[in-house]
Design a protein around this motif. Structure first.
Motif, mmCIF file in Angstrom:
data_model
loop_
_atom_site.group_PDB
_atom_site.id
_atom_site.type_symbol
_atom_site.label_atom_id
_atom_site.label_comp_id
_atom_site.label_asym_id
_atom_site.label_seq_id
_atom_site.Cartn_x
_atom_site.Cartn_y
_atom_site.Cartn_z
ATOM 1 N N LEU A 159 5.076 5.891 -17.429
ATOM 2 C CA LEU A 159 4.902 5.003 -15.510
ATOM 3 C C LEU A 159 5.814 4.217 -16.006
ATOM 4 O O LEU A 159 5.907 3.988 -14.596
ATOM 5 N N PHE A 160 6.543 3.076 -16.894
ATOM 6 C CA PHE A 160 6.793 2.739 -16.823
ATOM 7 C C PHE A 160 8.670 3.038 -16.387
ATOM 8 O O PHE A 160 9.693 2.807 -16.017
ATOM 9 N N ASP A 187 0.399 -1.382 -0.003
ATOM 10 C CA ASP A 187 0.273 0.231 0.129
ATOM 11 C C ASP A 187 0.573 1.067 -0.280
ATOM 12 O O ASP A 187 1.748 1.365 0.104
ATOM 13 N N GLY A 188 0.324 2.582 -0.098
ATOM 14 C CA GLY A 188 1.214 4.256 -0.205
ATOM 15 C C GLY A 188 1.463 3.710 -1.247
ATOM 16 O O GLY A 188 1.861 3.417 -2.662
ATOM 17 N N THR A 189 2.993 4.423 -1.613
ATOM 18 C CA THR A 189 3.208 5.254 -3.160
ATOM 19 C C THR A 189 4.735 5.162 -3.045
ATOM 20 O O THR A 189 4.882 4.973 -1.821
ATOM 21 N N ASP A 190 5.320 4.798 -4.311
ATOM 22 C CA ASP A 190 6.887 4.607 -4.526
ATOM 23 C C ASP A 190 7.708 5.724 -3.687
ATOM 24 O O ASP A 190 6.709 7.166 -3.471
ATOM 25 N N GLU A 234 14.201 -0.846 -5.748
ATOM 26 C CA GLU A 234 13.314 -1.377 -4.538
ATOM 27 C C GLU A 234 12.854 -2.944 -4.283
ATOM 28 O O GLU A 234 12.804 -3.014 -3.996
ATOM 29 N N LEU A 235 12.725 -3.381 -5.517
ATOM 30 C CA LEU A 235 12.095 -5.083 -5.793
ATOM 31 C C LEU A 235 13.885 -5.896 -5.058
ATOM 32 O O LEU A 235 14.081 -6.115 -5.943
ATOM 33 N N THR A 236 13.499 -6.513 -4.005
ATOM 34 C CA THR A 236 14.140 -7.441 -2.950
ATOM 35 C C THR A 236 13.883 -8.669 -2.646
ATOM 36 O O THR A 236 14.319 -9.027 -2.382
ATOM 37 N N GLY A 262 0.124 0.717 -6.743
ATOM 38 C CA GLY A 262 -0.934 -0.282 -6.935
ATOM 39 C C GLY A 262 -1.153 -0.261 -8.700
ATOM 40 O O GLY A 262 -1.495 -0.562 -9.735
ATOM 41 N N ASP A 263 -0.790 1.173 -9.184
ATOM 42 C CA ASP A 263 -0.091 1.157 -10.458
ATOM 43 C C ASP A 263 0.848 0.635 -11.483
ATOM 44 O O ASP A 263 0.473 0.898 -12.479
#
Length: 497
Positions: free
Chosen positions: A94-95, A66-69, A106-108, A76-77
């Motif tokens: 966006l991409f 949840d929340g924003t980057d 960020e993805l770990t 969610g987007d």
């Protein structure tokens, strides 16, 4: 198998990349890989959310929280299911500005909460899709394919990998899938065996081994084997970061959740923890290219002192295998008969100190259009105590494709016969003559020949006896023929008067 429509769509995307200025096939695959990974992450979170709804427990470690980057966009987007619905220009922005930084920085973790091999290799990735039109076309194709089945996802990626049409600068080229399949079937990987490719590239050998193991009757029912399969069974090393990303995604799309795909110069970084670690090695190591001899692991040079990469890799495989471990590796023909001390010492080591099982000679066109090098497959077992009694040789005349650059499919192939005879090598193969396509050679004879492993050294050629006419008879026939020609010319002259 993916159908012709999907193939045509992928071909169109490929052409669009090329006209957009991306001509490196590996870069094209890499860019498409990012989108495949994003879709897979969204599918994983959807599965976790459905499970949470059934159990009443919250999703732990959500991929898209949840929340924003950090750049102010809702996580969610970034999910495929929502991202694909934006306008063309919005999707590109966006991409480029949110999704790609999310994948890279960020993805770990995966949905299961463990470190992801693929996300680890994203750290130095670059987004190079040239414009919104190309991005939208790729998104439409990926979204239009039902990728719920492991076979469909794998086949799509294999089709893209088949488009790699040029050899790399360091001796890299893609091993044909049917050759990989033969090697895997002949070594027959088993559950709970640790499998390694120290020159993994796109992970073709590991992928095929995973498919072979998935057909094991216990794989779906034994949780211990399943956990080992996803997290510990498959190990691949490469020193090309692009290859690591592509190879990791290839494994993911073939259903292996977290293989150990690691950055490593295999010839330089031989760690003691890796020695005698693996049950099976499947590989097609580089035959050429630059080699920093000063950085080669000293442990390898104690086995074989050489600058030849193919010999150093064979020494490496011996080091990496557990006692009793098996190997199937592709080598250039020079390994079989090279006259240098390093060549002879290594062949003697395989025959005398370990168990050399087989030499399968491949036709020289197998790797076209990438390379025309003549090769063979060596099968051996590490024993540290000898064990070679007879070495099985097979002379492959046809691998099912023409041996020119076009590699047109043919109606027949020797490869099924190779597998069938391999399984009978301790019984009926012993009765075959040296004139046959396969035969056994005793160790003593190989030793007498200086451990030469070239098939032609032992194969006997049968010459058909041809009877020729006596020279006098041939001359008489020529004289008669000449007389008939002269008489015919005379008759023709008379008719023209």
């Amino acid at each position: 198998m993916i159908n012709g429509t999907v193939r045509a769509q992928v071909d169109k995307v490929w052409d669009t990349f090329w006209t957009g200025g991306i001509s490196n096939p590996l870069e094209v695959i890499e860019q498409i890989t990012y989108l495949l990974f994003l879709k897979r992450l969204d599918d994983a979170q959807t599965l976790a959310e459905n499970r949470a709804n059934r159990t009443g427990k919250p999703v732990t470690n959500p991929i898209f929280p949840d929340g924003t980057d950090p750049r102010g966009r809702s996580y969610g987007d970034l999910r495929w299911s929502r991202f694909k619905g934006f306008s063309r220009d919005e999707k590109y922005t966006l991409f480029a500005e949110h999704i790609f930084p999310f994948l890279r920085e960020e993805l770990t973790t995966q949905a299961n909460g463990e470190d992801s091999t693929y996300s680890h290799h994203m750290k130095d990735a670059r987004f190079t899709i040239p414009n919104p039109g190309v991005l939208e076309r790729v998104i439409d194709i990926i979204d239009g394919i039902d990728m719920t089945g492991r076979d469909t996802k794998g086949d799509l990626y294999e089709y893209m990998l088949s488009k790699i049409a040029s050899a790399g600068t360091n001796g890299q080229f893609r091993t044909p899938r049917h050759i990989i399949d033969l090697m895997v079937r002949m070594t027959d990987p088993r559950p709970m065996e640790t499998i390694c490719d120290p020159a993994s590239g796109t992970c073709g050998f590991l992928v095929r081994a995973a498919e072979h193991l998935w057909d094991s009757p216990d794989m779906l029912t034994d949780q211990r084997q399943l956990d080992f399969y996803h997290h510990e069974q498959f190990h691949g090393y490469d020193f090309d970061n692009t290859m690591l990303r592509i190879g990791s995604m290839n494994m993911l799309l073939h259903g292996v959740e977290n293989p150990v795909i690691t950055y490593r110069d295999s010839l330089a970084d031989l760690h003691s923890a890796e020695e005698e670690k693996y049950n099976l090695i499947l590989a097609n190591p580089p035959f050429a290219g630059s080699l920093d001899y000063e950085n080669v692991a000293k442990d390898l040079l104690t086995l074989v002192k050489t600058k030849k990469t193919e010999l150093l890799f064979l020494a490496l495989f011996i080091r990496l295998l557990k006692p009793g471990g098996r190997a199937a590796v592709i080598v250039p023909d020079g390994v079989l008969f090279g006259s240098s001390k390093a060549h002879k010492d290594l062949r003697k080591m395989l025959v005398e100190q370990h168990k050399l099982d087989a030499v399968v000679k491949l036709p020289s066109g197998v790797f076209k259009p990438y390379a025309g090098v003549s090769t063979a497959i060596l099968f051996f077992t590490k024993t540290n105590s000898g064990g070679t009694d007879n070495v099985w040789f097979y002379d492959v005349k046809s691998d099912g494709f023409s041996l020119d650059d076009k590699r047109t499919p043919l109606g027949s192939s020797d490869l099924p016969d190779v597998l069938e005879r391999w399984n009978q090598r301790t019984t009926t193969e012993a009765e075959r003559a040296r004139t046959d396509q396969s035969f056994l050679v005793p160790k003593s004879e190989i030793a007498e020949n200086g451990y030469d492993l070239s098939l032609n050294r032992y194969k006997e050629v049968e010459y058909d006896e041809v009877e020729h006419k006596a020279p006098d008879e041939i001359i008489a026939e020529l004289e008669l023929l000449e007389k008939e020609i002269v008489d015919g010319m005379a008759e023709l002259k008379e008719l023209l008067k």
